[in-house]
Design a protein around this motif. Sequence first.
Motif, PDB file in Angstrom:
ATOM      1  N   ARG A  20      55.311  34.080  44.869  1.00 58.53           N
ATOM      2  CA  ARG A  20      54.343  33.776  43.810  1.00 58.53           C
ATOM      3  C   ARG A  20      53.735  32.397  44.022  1.00 58.53           C
ATOM      4  N   ALA A  21      54.565  31.439  44.419  1.00 63.09           N
ATOM      5  CA  ALA A  21      54.062  30.087  44.663  1.00 63.09           C
ATOM      6  C   ALA A  21      53.105  30.068  45.841  1.00 63.09           C
ATOM      7  N   SER A  25      46.757  31.043  43.096  1.00 61.81           N
ATOM      8  CA  SER A  25      45.437  30.417  43.200  1.00 61.81           C
ATOM      9  C   SER A  25      44.629  30.828  41.988  1.00 61.81           C
ATOM     10  N   SER A  26      43.481  30.169  41.811  1.00 58.08           N
ATOM     11  CA  SER A  26      42.628  30.489  40.666  1.00 58.08           C
ATOM     12  C   SER A  26      41.994  31.864  40.809  1.00 58.08           C
ATOM     13  N   LEU A 104      53.956  42.196  57.522  1.00 54.59           N
ATOM     14  CA  LEU A 104      54.156  40.786  57.843  1.00 54.59           C
ATOM     15  C   LEU A 104      55.623  40.419  57.605  1.00 54.59           C
ATOM     16  N   PRO A 105      56.257  39.681  58.539  1.00 56.24           N
ATOM     17  CA  PRO A 105      57.614  39.189  58.277  1.00 56.24           C
ATOM     18  C   PRO A 105      57.602  38.154  57.157  1.00 56.24           C
ATOM     19  N   LYS A 106      58.688  38.065  56.406  1.00 51.42           N
ATOM     20  CA  LYS A 106      58.763  37.082  55.329  1.00 51.42           C
ATOM     21  C   LYS A 106      58.784  35.657  55.855  1.00 51.42           C
ATOM     22  N   SER A 107      59.116  35.489  57.135  1.00 51.96           N
ATOM     23  CA  SER A 107      59.149  34.151  57.711  1.00 51.96           C
ATOM     24  C   SER A 107      57.755  33.641  58.081  1.00 51.96           C
ATOM     25  N   ARG A 114      48.415  34.371  52.911  1.00 50.95           N
ATOM     26  CA  ARG A 114      47.215  34.372  52.069  1.00 50.95           C
ATOM     27  C   ARG A 114      46.015  34.933  52.816  1.00 50.95           C
ATOM     28  N   ALA A 115      45.896  34.593  54.111  1.00 51.19           N
ATOM     29  CA  ALA A 115      44.761  35.080  54.898  1.00 51.19           C
ATOM     30  C   ALA A 115      44.790  36.603  55.005  1.00 51.19           C
ATOM     31  N   ARG A 116      45.973  37.189  55.200  1.00 47.22           N
ATOM     32  CA  ARG A 116      46.059  38.647  55.327  1.00 47.22           C
ATOM     33  C   ARG A 116      45.807  39.336  53.982  1.00 47.22           C
ATOM     34  N   VAL A 117      46.297  38.751  52.898  1.00 46.90           N
ATOM     35  CA  VAL A 117      46.009  39.327  51.579  1.00 46.90           C
ATOM     36  C   VAL A 117      44.509  39.270  51.294  1.00 46.90           C
ATOM     37  N   ASN A 118      43.882  38.133  51.596  1.00 40.60           N
ATOM     38  CA  ASN A 118      42.438  38.011  51.370  1.00 40.60           C
ATOM     39  C   ASN A 118      41.645  38.993  52.233  1.00 40.60           C
TER      40      ASN A 118
END
Length: 547
Positions: A20-21, A25-26, A104-107, A114-118
Motif C-alpha cells: 500500500r505504501a 499516490s493521489s 512480478l516478484p515481491k522483491s 508502480r510502472a507495471r501497474v500504470n
Amino acid sequence: MASRRILLIEDSPTQAHRLRAQLASSELEIEHVASAEAAFEDLAKHTPDAIVVDYHLPGKNGTDFCREIKSSLNTRAIPVLMLTVDEGNTAQMRGLESGADDYLPKSADPDILRARVNALLRGSNTAPPMVELEHPGGQVHVLAIDDSPTYLYYISHELRPTNYLLETANDPEEGLEKVRSGHFDCVLVDCEMPKLDGFAVCRRIREMRGEGNPHVVLIMVSSHEDKGHIKLGFEAGADDYIFKSADGAILRARIDAFLRRRFLLGQNRKIVEELREREVRAMRAQVAQKEAEARAALADQLAAANRALALTNLRLDSANRELEEFTYSVAHDLKEPLRMVTIYIQLLQKEYGAGLDEKAGQFMAWSIEGAQRMDRFIQDLLEYTRATGSRNDAPRAQTSLNEIVEFALENLTMAVQESGCEIAVAQLPALWVESARLQQVFQNLLGNAIKYRRPDARLSIRVWAERSGDTWTINVQDNGVGIDSRDLESVFQLFRRGRNEEPNGTGVGLSICRRIVEQHGGKIWVESQLSQGSTFRFTLPEGPAAE
C-alpha cells in the motif's frame, strides 16, 4: 483526474502495508482484502480498475482466483498483476497461464511495481477494436526490431515451433515502416539500436493513428536490467519490458498474456455494442450466452492444459514431486520471516545505530548478513528442485553449443570484465539439448572459474570438445586455485563445498550441473590440482537422448 481503484489481495499484514505504501499516490485508491473469497465479495459490489493479487493465499490461491475471474464476463477484462516471493520461472508460468496479465516478484523495486501497474491501467483506458486473432489456435503475427542478428536468430528459434508468424527488421526505420504498412499483433523492440533507440521507436509506434495497428501489443526487450531503463520503457508506451536473458517460454507466456487481454477487451467491446442495440430482456439473454461461451472456451483450454500437465507428471517419480512440493512450501514459509528480520534489523540500525557501541553494530551487521545468506540458500535450493523436478518439460532441439556458451558469457559480462580473464572457446558441436538448461551448466562452470581465480596469475579459461563414437566430451579448463583431491567427488553433492571454497557459498551450483547433465544422458566429473587449476568434463550423446 479521477483516482483509479486498485484491489490488493494479500494475506500478510506486513506485505499489505508495504505494498500500500509503495502504490500510494493521489491518482490511485488502494482497497485491501486478505483472501480470494473476500475479493469476490468486494467485486460483487465494486469493479476495480486493476487487481494486484498474491500468488500464495489461504484457501483459494492466486491462480485459482485468476482463472475464476477470467471465466466471468463481468470481470475478465479487469487487468491482473500477480505477485509472489518465488522468483523462479515455474511460478511465473503458472501465474500467466492462469490468466494473470502481468507477473512480478515481491522483491521488485517499488518504482518498477508502480510502472507495471500504470502500464496495465493505461492499456485499459480505451477499449481496442475487435482483435483480428482466432483465439486460441490462430497465427499470431509478431515483428522483432533488433540490430543484433544473434538475438533475431534466437527469437526465430524460440517462436518457430509455435503458432507465431515472425517477421524481423534489423533497422528501426525499416521496422517502423513495416508497422505502418502491415498488421501485427505484437512488436518486440530492442532497447539500444543505432540511429534511433528503442524508446523513440516505442513512442513513434504509439503515435501512429489510422496507420498500421495502433493497438499492437508493444514489448521492449533489453539486456539492461536496471530500474532506469525499465521505467523509460514503460514511459515510452511499452506494455511490457522483458530481459533478453529471460527463458523463451517466459517470453511466449508474456506475449500470450497481453494478446489474451487484448482479445478479451475486444470481445467485451463487441458484446457491449450488441447489448446497446437490444432491449433489456434481449441484453440479459445475450450476456448469459456470451458468458457461457467464454466459460466453455476456458474449460476446453483448462482441459487441454490439464492433459498436458498429467503427461508431464507421469514422467516424474514420487520422490521428486515430494521434494518440489516440500521445497516450495518451506521457501514460502521461510522467505517472509527472513525478510521481516532483515527489515527490522535495518530499521534498528537506522533509528538507534548512532546510540549503540561498535560491538552492537557488528552484531546487527552479522545478523543481516546471515539472513541474506539464508535467503540465497533458499533460492539455490529452489533452483536445484527445478533442475530435479522438470525432467522433460522443455523441447530439445539440435542447437550449437557455441551459441549456448555465447549466451552464458553475455550473462557473465560484468564478472568477465572485472576479472580481466582470457577466454578461448573452440568450435563446439550442435547437439540435441535443452538450450536453457545447458546454458545454466556453462554459466555455473564459467562463473565458478572466475570466482575461484588465483590472485597471482591472470585467469585463463579454455572450452573445447572431444568426440568418442556417439558421445561428445565437453571440457571447461581454468588455471585457478584448484580443488583438493579429497573433494573431487563430493563437490557435486548437494550442499557440499570444497575445502578452499568461500564460506558464503551454498554448495548447490555443481549439484544442479550434475542433474542437468544426467537428464541429458551424460555424466560430469572434475580433474584438478591445488594452485594448478581445474578441468570440468561432461559428456553428451551425439543424437537425441532416450527419455
